[in-house]
Design an enzyme around this catalytic site. Structure first.
Site, PDB file in Angstrom:
ATOM      1  N   HIS A  20      82.511   6.529 -90.706  1.00 40.28           N
ATOM      2  CA  HIS A  20      83.793   5.865 -90.478  1.00 40.28           C
ATOM      3  C   HIS A  20      83.957   4.611 -91.332  1.00 40.28           C
ATOM      4  CE1 HIS A  20      82.047   2.476 -88.176  1.00 40.28           C
ATOM      5  NE2 HIS A  20      81.172   3.380 -87.756  1.00 40.28           N
ATOM      6  N   ASP A  21      85.186   4.404 -91.792  1.00 37.74           N
ATOM      7  CA  ASP A  21      85.588   3.170 -92.495  1.00 37.74           C
ATOM      8  C   ASP A  21      84.875   2.965 -93.822  1.00 37.74           C
ATOM      9  OD1 ASP A  21      87.429   1.929 -90.405  1.00 37.74           O
ATOM     10  OD2 ASP A  21      85.582   2.139 -89.239  1.00 37.74           O
ATOM     11  N   GLY A  40      78.515   3.958 -91.274  1.00 34.45           N
ATOM     12  CA  GLY A  40      79.854   3.396 -91.273  1.00 34.45           C
ATOM     13  C   GLY A  40      80.003   2.168 -92.154  1.00 34.45           C
TER      14      GLY A  40
END
Length: 259
Positions: free
Chosen positions: A118-119, A136
């Protein structure tokens, strides 16, 4: 467009000349650009934005919810640019409230079984090797090559034009233009072959070698080394990229090789 044995959800915008293979699922709120090829058994989940002229191979799962216990169902995206090749069984998660999106730029090759958390932010013209595991909020800058089976700690930053050897454990930031290898991961020289391929002159390559000699091989305090580089080398785009990268590093940079 081939729609045999395909499931397509609501609010899906599919461009021109898109191929979708058998048993592929495209959920809601997805955009797919022109001339993109999607293989069999691909899963494209809510919040994906995929550009044009991409190839997405069998078994890939794009836009899965973040593997982050802080994620609370907020609306986030996975943005994939143009001319990307995403190979078999790649998984890429969408963002969290932290940055709201995971971003993949243009002209990247993401090899089979890689995971991008994520991100994360991947630049342009990068190669992510097979089975690379990326936690992440990792940042990978343009023209980076990360070899297979490497594991990347969350929040790490990998500088542009760098190359990382296979099976590496990346827990510190990797400055631009270098090769990183060994255990623990260390500076082992410039990414000379990559720089030549991208049009760097030998004079510029020698300048970069001299800069990194001061940082990694002359046993100076990092702050003193950066000040010395600023004093001794004329201002240039490359010099300033190195200085800014190291000064802005939150995790600290990798060390020089011990041999």
């Amino acid at each position: 467009m081939n729609l045999k044995n395909v499931i397509i959800g609501r609010k899906v915008n599919i461009g021109k000349n898109v191929h979708i293979g058998n048993f592929t699922t495209i959920e809601n709120d997805v955009i797919i650009g022109d001339n993109t090829w999607i293989g069999n058994n691909v899963t494209i989940l809510d919040g994906c934005r995929i550009g044009s002229n991409c190839q997405i191979h069998s078994g890939a799962v794009l836009g899965g919810i973040p593997q982050d216990l802080k994620f609370n169902g907020e609306y986030t995206l996975l943005e994939i640019g143009n001319h990307n090749s995403i190979r078999e069984f790649v998984t890429i998660n969408r963002g969290t409230a932290s940055k709201l999106k995971t971003i993949i730029g243009d002209y990247n090759l993401i090899m089979s079984n890689a995971h991008i958390g994520h991100d994360c932010s991947i630049g342009n013209n990068c190669i992510i090797g097979f089975s690379v595991g990326m936690a992440g909020e990792v940042t990978v800058e343009d023209y980076t090559n990360i070899s297979g089976l490497s594991a990347i700690h969350q929040f790490s930053v990998i500088g542009r034009h760098s190359m990382v050897s296979g099976m590496s454990r990346i827990v510190k930031d990797i400055p631009p233009f270098i090769m990183a290898a060994r255990e623990p991961l260390s500076y082992v020289g410039l990414n000379v072959v990559g720089l030549k391929r991208r049009g760097f002159t030998m004079d510029k390559i020698e300048e970069l070698k001299d800069i990194y000699r001061i940082i990694f091989q002359e046993k100076r305090n990092t702050t003193l080394a950066l000040n010395l580089i600023e004093d001794q080398f004329e201002q240039s785009k490359e010099r300033d990229l190195i200085l800014d990268f190291i000064r802005e590093s939150k995790r600290g940079i990798l060390k020089g090789s011990v041999s």
